[in-house]
Design a protein around this motif. Structure first.
Motif, PDB file in Angstrom:
ATOM      1  N   SER B  47       0.836  -1.202   0.000  1.00 51.15           N
ATOM      2  CA  SER B  47       0.000   0.000   0.000  1.00 51.15           C
ATOM      3  C   SER B  47       0.869   1.249   0.000  1.00 51.15           C
ATOM      4  O   SER B  47       2.070   1.189   0.277  1.00 51.15           O
ATOM      5  CB  SER B  47      -0.913   0.013   1.229  1.00 51.15           C
ATOM      6  N   GLU B 119      -8.886   4.276  -0.484  1.00 48.40           N
ATOM      7  CA  GLU B 119      -9.825   4.643   0.585  1.00 48.40           C
ATOM      8  C   GLU B 119      -9.334   5.945   1.212  1.00 48.40           C
ATOM      9  O   GLU B 119      -8.161   6.058   1.565  1.00 48.40           O
ATOM     10  CB  GLU B 119      -9.836   3.531   1.636  1.00 48.40           C
ATOM     11  N   LEU B 131      -2.214   0.599   7.722  1.00 46.59           N
ATOM     12  CA  LEU B 131      -3.106  -0.432   7.191  1.00 46.59           C
ATOM     13  C   LEU B 131      -2.589  -1.811   7.600  1.00 46.59           C
ATOM     14  O   LEU B 131      -1.428  -2.150   7.354  1.00 46.59           O
ATOM     15  CB  LEU B 131      -3.170  -0.324   5.663  1.00 46.59           C
ATOM     16  N   SER B 133      -4.743  -4.897   7.263  1.00 45.59           N
ATOM     17  CA  SER B 133      -5.285  -5.973   6.431  1.00 45.59           C
ATOM     18  C   SER B 133      -6.423  -5.442   5.576  1.00 45.59           C
ATOM     19  O   SER B 133      -6.990  -4.381   5.854  1.00 45.59           O
ATOM     20  CB  SER B 133      -5.805  -7.116   7.306  1.00 45.59           C
ATOM     21  N   ILE B 134      -6.717  -6.204   4.548  1.00 45.15           N
ATOM     22  CA  ILE B 134      -7.886  -5.892   3.726  1.00 45.15           C
ATOM     23  C   ILE B 134      -8.594  -7.199   3.418  1.00 45.15           C
ATOM     24  O   ILE B 134      -7.953  -8.238   3.234  1.00 45.15           O
ATOM     25  CB  ILE B 134      -7.493  -5.127   2.440  1.00 45.15           C
ATOM     26  N   TRP B 136     -11.928  -8.813   1.134  1.00 46.64           N
ATOM     27  CA  TRP B 136     -12.877  -8.461   0.073  1.00 46.64           C
ATOM     28  C   TRP B 136     -13.661  -9.683  -0.392  1.00 46.64           C
ATOM     29  O   TRP B 136     -13.231 -10.823  -0.228  1.00 46.64           O
ATOM     30  CB  TRP B 136     -12.116  -7.829  -1.112  1.00 46.64           C
ATOM     31  N   THR B 143     -11.428  -2.814   5.430  1.00 46.76           N
ATOM     32  CA  THR B 143     -10.028  -2.612   5.808  1.00 46.76           C
ATOM     33  C   THR B 143      -9.908  -2.550   7.326  1.00 46.76           C
ATOM     34  O   THR B 143     -10.863  -2.239   8.022  1.00 46.76           O
ATOM     35  CB  THR B 143      -9.509  -1.274   5.241  1.00 46.76           C
ATOM     36  N   TYR B 145      -7.206  -1.006  10.333  1.00 42.67           N
ATOM     37  CA  TYR B 145      -6.041  -0.159  10.561  1.00 42.67           C
ATOM     38  C   TYR B 145      -5.581  -0.235  12.013  1.00 42.67           C
ATOM     39  O   TYR B 145      -6.341  -0.583  12.908  1.00 42.67           O
ATOM     40  CB  TYR B 145      -6.372   1.306  10.269  1.00 42.67           C
ATOM     41  N   VAL B 168      -4.339   0.703  -1.872  1.00 44.90           N
ATOM     42  CA  VAL B 168      -4.062  -0.683  -1.471  1.00 44.90           C
ATOM     43  C   VAL B 168      -4.023  -1.573  -2.703  1.00 44.90           C
ATOM     44  O   VAL B 168      -4.959  -1.548  -3.515  1.00 44.90           O
ATOM     45  CB  VAL B 168      -5.164  -1.227  -0.529  1.00 44.90           C
ATOM     46  N   SER B 184     -14.599  -0.291   7.555  1.00 41.71           N
ATOM     47  CA  SER B 184     -13.243  -0.002   7.988  1.00 41.71           C
ATOM     48  C   SER B 184     -13.232   0.025   9.502  1.00 41.71           C
ATOM     49  O   SER B 184     -14.108   0.608  10.124  1.00 41.71           O
ATOM     50  CB  SER B 184     -12.796   1.355   7.437  1.00 41.71           C
TER      51      SER B 184
END
Lengths: 441, 212
Positions: B47, B119, B131, B133-134, B136, B143, B145, B168, B184
């Motif tokens: 990212s 984002e 950040l 993790s993400i 989807w 996300t 943080y 990201v 988030s």
């Protein structure tokens, strides 16, 4: 009371958050009763008795003065004005400044305390706050690191070990001994005042506030060890024939707990999820319901376990508080059964329950029961009363009656507990003083 | 697939922009954590973070987004996807430090293997968000943080806010047009600690046969 997040503050914050999702959980009432804030504020007078904590052991002026001087010296070690030049990061600057302010407040309230023990505790709190500010400031100003504090950590740990090695449950009168040893246990028992360099808990490595955090922990441990040592030494000095009372405390605790559990059996039909429910009475969402819920939570046996051997004195004070809560729950429940819900419909309703609480507290304090044990309980109750008063003192505009449910429930539990305290104190004292042949509960 | 959560009730970009505009600073959205499903989770994704000391649109696609004159707030949360080089070329950045590197991050992405998710969020000027993790799925993105203090030497005041635009690189090619749920969350623990919880959760799911 200043600087503490009040329950109402938390509710307001909750309301603000709820605004984000467009649903306010506090606005579900139909046709709410509103009370005039000015009239509520006017209820709060100075009639709450001052019942500071005290201990049946002499705390010397020298020890108190040393703690006060230490608090003041720490406070003075942080600049009075901290700005962008001193600490560019405003969030970090704010934390240091707030800790310094809290230290000032606590020093000032410590000097106003009327018993040596209450004063000692307050100076200890002031020292911890001031030390956080000093540690953080020195990290910023001089580059102090957590590692630099290692030697001090080792010293306080070694002093704590040495005190634990020589500490015995000595005493003469077992009730007084229980109270003093409770105070010592709260400071140095297993798991208390443990401090290590390691990693910061609340901050990232490299953040100067992490140095402040460790400095604060060291100061708390130092206060705990020094105060516990002083209390113990003063107790020893007061005894002609120091006798180890540990077994007596453990034995009394065991018998009292068995008796408590047997008496609690009477409530086995009470639903733990809805302990306020009384057949035939609509009590839901009233101050009485909230009070019954709080009292029932206090006698949850799951909360009383595993400390008979590690902190027998504190376990006994817990049993004392359990008997108080049990009797308070039972008596309040009887009043609810008789139709009283203490619902708030007018300012006079608040006044009535508040006055009853104050009166009950005064009566308890005036009773001839065990004064030391009594005060152990009433000091906490007086604090709770003062807390509820503080909330009433801060209301503004028009106040929804349901918002007062919590405060009125505090008055109710204080009243019920105050009435139950003298007999419970007598009972615990009797169990402690009983000759072996009389030991039945 | 992730189960339906509260954030789904706020699904739809328009609803999201309106719904979250008032929630500024350190508060986070109402997503569950750790994420309920462990499908499609990338820990410590590649990212690039762009910080704007003005509360203003920082990354946009097409015409630059502006705040309406009658509205002091701007949209602090804004989501966009970049799925190919053409789209990358249409992305605009505020004229701030780091914009060129952000552009380079987009240009260096292999869009045959990855999708970029951008984002934007408002944060306290004295705090940073890393950040961690993400996660989807075909209709939902979330996300996580880690919030921390910025260095003591950074000049900032507690009542000021900045905008963080986080680009990201999601290591998968997918069509983001069906994504209508955005979430988030922000914790105070380190990313290492927060991601460990996801790992444990994932291992527990694997051990029990999982729901995958």
């Amino acid at each position: 009371m200043t600087g503490r997040l009040t329950r109402r503050g938390a509710l307001v914050a909750l309301g603000a958050l709820a605004g984000c999702s467009g649903a306010n959980p506090l606005s579900s009432e139909r046709d709410p009763t509103e009370l005039d804030a000015a009239a509520l504020r006017a209820l709060v007078d100075d009639s709450v008795p001052s019942l500071p904590e005290r201990l049946p052991v002499e705390i010397t002026d020298g020890h108190l003065t040393a703690s006060e001087e230490r608090a003041r010296a720490l406070f003075d070690a942080v600049p009075a004005t901290l700005g962008l030049d001193e600490i560019p990061n405003g969030a970090i600057r704010e934390k240091v400044r707030q800790a310094r302010e809290r230290a000032a407040t606590e020093i000032s309230s410590a000097t106003a305390e009327s018993t040596p023990f209450a004063r000692l505790k307050a100076f200890g709190g002031a020292r911890a706050e001031a030390r956080f500010a000093v540690g953080s400031w020195r990290a910023i100003d001089e580059g102090l690191t957590r590692e630099d504090l290692r030697a001090e950590v080792e010293t306080v740990r070694s002093d704590r070990r040495a005190l634990r090695d020589r500490w015995r449950y000595v005493g003469d009168d077992p009730v007084e001994a229980m109270l003093v040893h409770t105070a010592i246990e709260q400071r140095i028992a297993s798991g208390r005042s443990v401090v290590g360099v390691g990693e910061p808990h609340r901050y990232r490595p490299g953040n100067p506030l992490g140095v402040g955090e460790l400095a604060e922990e060291i100061e708390r441990a130092r206060v705990a060890v020094d105060d516990a040592a002083h209390l113990y030494d003063r107790l020893l000095a007061s005894l002609e024939n120091p006798t180890d009372l540990r077994e007596r405390l453990v034995d009394a605790r065991r018998r009292l707990r068995e008796a408590f559990e047997a008496e609690r059996e009477v409530l086995s039909s009470v639903d733990p999820q809805e302990p306020w429910r009384v057949e035939g009475v609509d009590v839901e969402e009233t101050p009485a319901a909230e009070a019954l819920e709080e009292l029932f939570r206090s006698i949850d046996p799951k909360r009383d376990d595993g400390w008979d051997e590690t902190t027998p004195a504190e376990a006994l004070t817990w049993t004392h508080a359990s008997f108080v809560a049990l009797a308070a729950f039972t008596s309040l429940r009887e009043r609810v059964r008789g139709g009283e819900t203490f619902a708030v419909e007018s300012t006079a309703d608040v006044d009535a329950v508040r006055s009853a609480a104050i009166e009950a507290l005064r009566a308890a304090e005036a009773s001839p029961a065990e004064s030391g044990l009594l005060r152990h309980s009433t000091a906490v109750l007086a604090d709770r009363l003062a807390w509820a008063d503080e909330e009433l003192r801060n209301v503004e505009g028009s106040v929804r009656a349901s918002w007062l449910r919590n405060d009125v429930s505090t008055y109710l539990t204080v009243m019920a507990r105050a009435r139950a305290t003298p007999p419970a104190s007598e009972r615990v004292a009797e169990a402690l003083r009983a000759r072996p042949s009389d030991r039945r509960e | 697939m992730p189960s339906i959560t509260r954030r789904r009730a706020l699904s739809g970009a328009a609803a999201l922009l309106t719904g979250f505009a008032g929630c500024s600073g350190e508060s986070s959205s109402s997503s569950s954590y750790p994420p309920e499903s462990t499908d499609n989770v990338e820990l410590n994704p590649e990212s690039y973070t762009l910080r704007n000391s003005e509360v203003a649109p920082t990354v946009w696609t097409g015409e630059r987004a502006t705040a309406r004159e009658d509205e002091e707030r701007v949209h602090h949360r804004h989501h966009l996807f970049v799925t190919n080089a053409d789209e990358a070329g249409a992305v605009g950045f505020a004229d701030i430090d780091g914009a060129a590197d952000a552009r380079a991050f987009l240009d260096a992405t292999d869009y045959d293997a990855a999708t970029v998710y951008v984002e934007q969020q408002q944060v306290g000027a004295c705090f940073a968000s890393d950040l961690c993790s993400i996660q989807w799925s075909e209709d939902d993105i979330e996300t996580n943080y880690s919030r921390r203090y910025r260095d003591v030497d950074v000049s900032c005041e507690t009542d000021d806010d900045d905008v963080l635009a986080v680009l990201v690189r999601i290591p998968e090619v997918f069509d983001p047009s069906d994504i209508n749920g955005y979430g988030s969350s922000r914790g105070s623990g380190t990313c290492e600690r927060q991601n460990e919880r996801i790992r444990r959760h994932r291992n527990a799911s694997d051990d029990s046969g999982g729901s995958r």
